[in-house]
Scaffold this active site. Structure first.
Site, PDB file in Angstrom:
ATOM      1  N   ASP A 136      -9.964  21.951  -2.342  1.00 11.92           N
ATOM      2  CA  ASP A 136     -10.733  22.883  -1.990  1.00 11.92           C
ATOM      3  C   ASP A 136     -11.599  23.647  -3.040  1.00 11.92           C
ATOM      4  OD1 ASP A 136     -10.317  23.358   0.974  1.00 11.92           O
ATOM      5  OD2 ASP A 136      -8.179  23.601   0.144  1.00 11.92           O
ATOM      6  N   GLY A 152      -7.708  19.423 -12.754  1.00 14.25           N
ATOM      7  CA  GLY A 152      -8.499  18.898 -13.629  1.00 14.25           C
ATOM      8  C   GLY A 152     -10.016  19.754 -13.790  1.00 14.25           C
ATOM      9  N   ASP A 162      -6.768  10.905 -14.991  1.00 10.59           N
ATOM     10  CA  ASP A 162      -7.948  10.246 -15.466  1.00 10.59           C
ATOM     11  C   ASP A 162      -8.252  10.625 -16.737  1.00 10.59           C
ATOM     12  OD1 ASP A 162      -8.334   9.238 -12.852  1.00 10.59           O
ATOM     13  OD2 ASP A 162      -9.915  10.810 -12.428  1.00 10.59           O
ATOM     14  N   ARG A 175      -5.759 -18.576 -11.215  1.00  8.53           N
ATOM     15  CA  ARG A 175      -6.689 -17.679 -10.707  1.00  8.53           C
ATOM     16  C   ARG A 175      -7.081 -16.495 -11.373  1.00  8.53           C
ATOM     17  NH1 ARG A 175      -2.402 -16.522  -5.461  1.00  8.53           N
ATOM     18  NH2 ARG A 175      -3.296 -18.188  -4.209  1.00  8.53           N
ATOM     19  N   MET A 196      -7.677   3.416 -11.006  1.00  7.08           N
ATOM     20  CA  MET A 196      -8.150   4.668 -10.793  1.00  7.08           C
ATOM     21  C   MET A 196      -8.994   5.133 -11.704  1.00  7.08           C
ATOM     22  SD  MET A 196      -5.735   7.132  -8.531  1.00  7.08           S
ATOM     23  CE  MET A 196      -6.051   7.062  -6.573  1.00  7.08           C
ATOM     24  N   GLU A 231     -12.189   1.902 -10.947  1.00  7.46           N
ATOM     25  CA  GLU A 231     -12.702   1.933  -9.358  1.00  7.46           C
ATOM     26  C   GLU A 231     -14.299   2.283  -9.615  1.00  7.46           C
ATOM     27  OE1 GLU A 231     -10.372   6.443  -8.562  1.00  7.46           O
ATOM     28  OE2 GLU A 231     -10.795   4.925  -6.940  1.00  7.46           O
ATOM     29  N   ARG A 283      -8.369 -12.993  -6.567  1.00  7.88           N
ATOM     30  CA  ARG A 283      -7.760 -12.034  -5.808  1.00  7.88           C
ATOM     31  C   ARG A 283      -7.756 -10.618  -6.293  1.00  7.88           C
ATOM     32  NH1 ARG A 283      -7.224 -16.000  -3.182  1.00  7.88           N
ATOM     33  NH2 ARG A 283      -5.396 -17.068  -2.221  1.00  7.88           N
ATOM     34  N   GLN A 301      -0.347   4.875  -8.771  1.00 11.16           N
ATOM     35  CA  GLN A 301      -0.590   5.205 -10.055  1.00 11.16           C
ATOM     36  C   GLN A 301      -0.214   6.934 -10.315  1.00 11.16           C
ATOM     37  OE1 GLN A 301      -4.579   3.242 -11.668  1.00 11.16           O
ATOM     38  NE2 GLN A 301      -4.215   3.455  -9.570  1.00 11.16           N
TER      39      GLN A 301
HETATM   40  O1  F6P Z   1      -6.800  12.951  -9.350  1.00 11.02           O
HETATM   41  C1  F6P Z   1      -7.980  11.952  -9.894  1.00 11.02           C
HETATM   42  C2  F6P Z   1      -7.630  10.784  -8.917  1.00 11.02           C
HETATM   43  O2  F6P Z   1      -6.464  10.225  -8.559  1.00 11.02           O
HETATM   44  C3  F6P Z   1      -8.851   9.757  -9.354  1.00 11.02           C
HETATM   45  O3  F6P Z   1      -8.524   8.702 -10.189  1.00 11.02           O
HETATM   46  C4  F6P Z   1      -9.216   9.159  -8.169  1.00 11.02           C
HETATM   47  O4  F6P Z   1     -10.561   8.534  -8.191  1.00 11.02           O
HETATM   48  C5  F6P Z   1      -9.331  10.324  -7.159  1.00 11.02           C
HETATM   49  O5  F6P Z   1      -8.231  11.101  -7.742  1.00 11.02           O
HETATM   50  C6  F6P Z   1      -8.857  10.026  -5.682  1.00 11.02           C
HETATM   51  O6  F6P Z   1      -8.714  11.102  -4.978  1.00 11.02           O
HETATM   52  P1  F6P Z   1      -8.280  11.514  -3.341  1.00 11.02           P
HETATM   53  O7  F6P Z   1      -6.748  12.059  -4.056  1.00 11.02           O
HETATM   54  O8  F6P Z   1      -8.787  12.577  -2.964  1.00 11.02           O
HETATM   55  O9  F6P Z   1      -8.392  10.240  -2.840  1.00 11.02           O
END
Ligand code: F6P
Length: 375
Positions: free
Chosen positions: A76, A111, A136, A171, A178, A231, A292, A300
């Protein structure tokens, strides 16, 4: 001196080390500084709703190694919280709760987004100290954040394991790691796991460059490749489209156009969610090698923190308690080399520590022949 009463909360995505930090702060606060501690549940939502539990020595015992957060979390925003279907500014309610509970300080663990919340509350008059957490590693002003090292270990182990199966089946395997905005985790685990190609949000890639890297390996007799993909990594065209959408949102002059531009950017981002899967298909078509995808996802963020994160969380937490006792507020506790320093919240909130393109990790990756998908 009357006993100080402190509230603590965890906000944003969970990560290993949050409980270690709650414990580090709490034990030091209670034992060293004689403070009373309460924990707000589910991040700033619990703070706004006045939901809290007592945190005494007993509650803090046995949580050092426990993953997640014993307090719960949420994403939030203090000034834009959805309550009963309406978006409301909850800062005045939070200030009221803080005063009603006779708190002397609030400690937030989170964060950059949580640091922004913390800064807003500090501006509203609350005594706030922030501790940096995120897998992150993208918080400005601190070398490190708890959660990162554990996630780095997990992602590295995954890349190690993907190597043997990629090799056996000849492959291409793409491991999605993340990191939407900053690529520290993909870069670190990609280097540590010996990925052949690493794709980061900071380095928009070209399909041709990745295909060339795979073909180069093939010529050397290596008919498999492991690719670490953050990602948030995007090809150059998509990266430009996203930058354009961001610019429109930044430049919007009225709240209505800003909201529309923000929504357009979110829709664009959503349309790119399956980027790694698409890339796998493109690589399969271009190279003829089966491809793949393994999306590491929330694995993670789960489980027990590694030793480094336990140490970091305990060190930053204990320093946080010292700062509350000293009456130093409006700051984040930061790992700065071997020192534990502080940074004003104003300099941290909502900012992102990207991977600099001349970072030693980037240089090292290139030096050992790892392609970053650029020319
Ligand atoms: O907390 C950081 C993180 O894990 C990022 O690496 C990732 O992109 C994001 O949170 C995912 O967010 P949520 O938990 O809201 O899906």
């Amino acid at each position: 001196m009357p006993q100080k009463k402190v509230g603590i909360l965890t906000a944003g995505g969970d990560c290993p080390g949050l409980n270690a930090a709650i414990r580090g702060f709490g034990k030091a606060a209670i034992r060293e500084h004689g403070m009373e501690l309460i924990g707000f549940q589910d991040g700033v939502r619990g703070l706004a709703e006045g939901r809290h539990i007592p945190l005494d020595g007993r509650a803090l015992s046995g949580i050092l190694t426990v993953g997640g957060t014993i307090l719960g979390t949420s994403r939030d925003k203090v000034d834009r919280m959805v309550v009963d279907g309406e978006t409301r500014d909850m800062v005045p309610t939070i200030v009221e709760n803080y005063e009603r509970l006779e708190l002397d300080a609030l400690v937030t663990l989170g964060g950059g987004g949580t640091a922004r919340n913390a800064y807003k509350l500090a501006k509203a008059g609350l005594n706030v100290v922030h501790l940096p957490k995120t897998i992150d590693n993208d918080i400005v002003g601190t070398d490190d954040s708890f959660g990162f090292s554990t996630a780095l270990e997990i992602a590295t182990e995954a890349i190690d394991r993907l190597h043997s199966t990629a090799h056996s089946h000849h492959r291409i395997i793409l491991a999605e790691i993340m990191g939407h905005r900053a690529g520290w985790l993909a870069l670190g685990s990609g280097i540590a796991g010996g990925a052949d190609i690493i794709l980061l949000p900071e380095v928009p890639y070209q399909l041709d460059a990745i295909v060339n890297a795979v073909e180069r390996r093939r010529k050397e007799g290596l008919n498999f490749s492991v690719i670490a993909v953050a990602e948030g990594a995007r090809n150059q065209t998509d990266a430009m489209a996203l930058a354009g959408a961001q610019a429109l949102s930044d430049e919007a002059s009225s709240p209505a156009t800003k909201a529309a531009a923000k929504k357009a950017k979110q829709d664009l981002e959503r349309s790119m969610r399956d980027n790694t899967l698409k890339l796998a298909t493109q690589l399969e078509d271009a190279t003829g090698l089966e491809s793949r995808v393994t999306i590491l996802g929330y694995v993670q963020r789960g489980g027990t923190p590694c030793a480094h994160d336990r140490l970091l969380a305990t060190r930053l937490g204990a320093k946080g308690a010292q700062l509350v006792d000293d009456g130093e507020f409006g700051i984040m506790v930061a790992a700065q080399g071997t020192e534990t320093g502080t940074v004003p919240l104003k300099e941290v909130g909502g900012k992102v520590k990207y991977v600099p393109l001349d970072h030693p990790w980037v240089d090292a990756a290139r030096a050992v022949g790892t392609s970053l998908g650029d020319v």
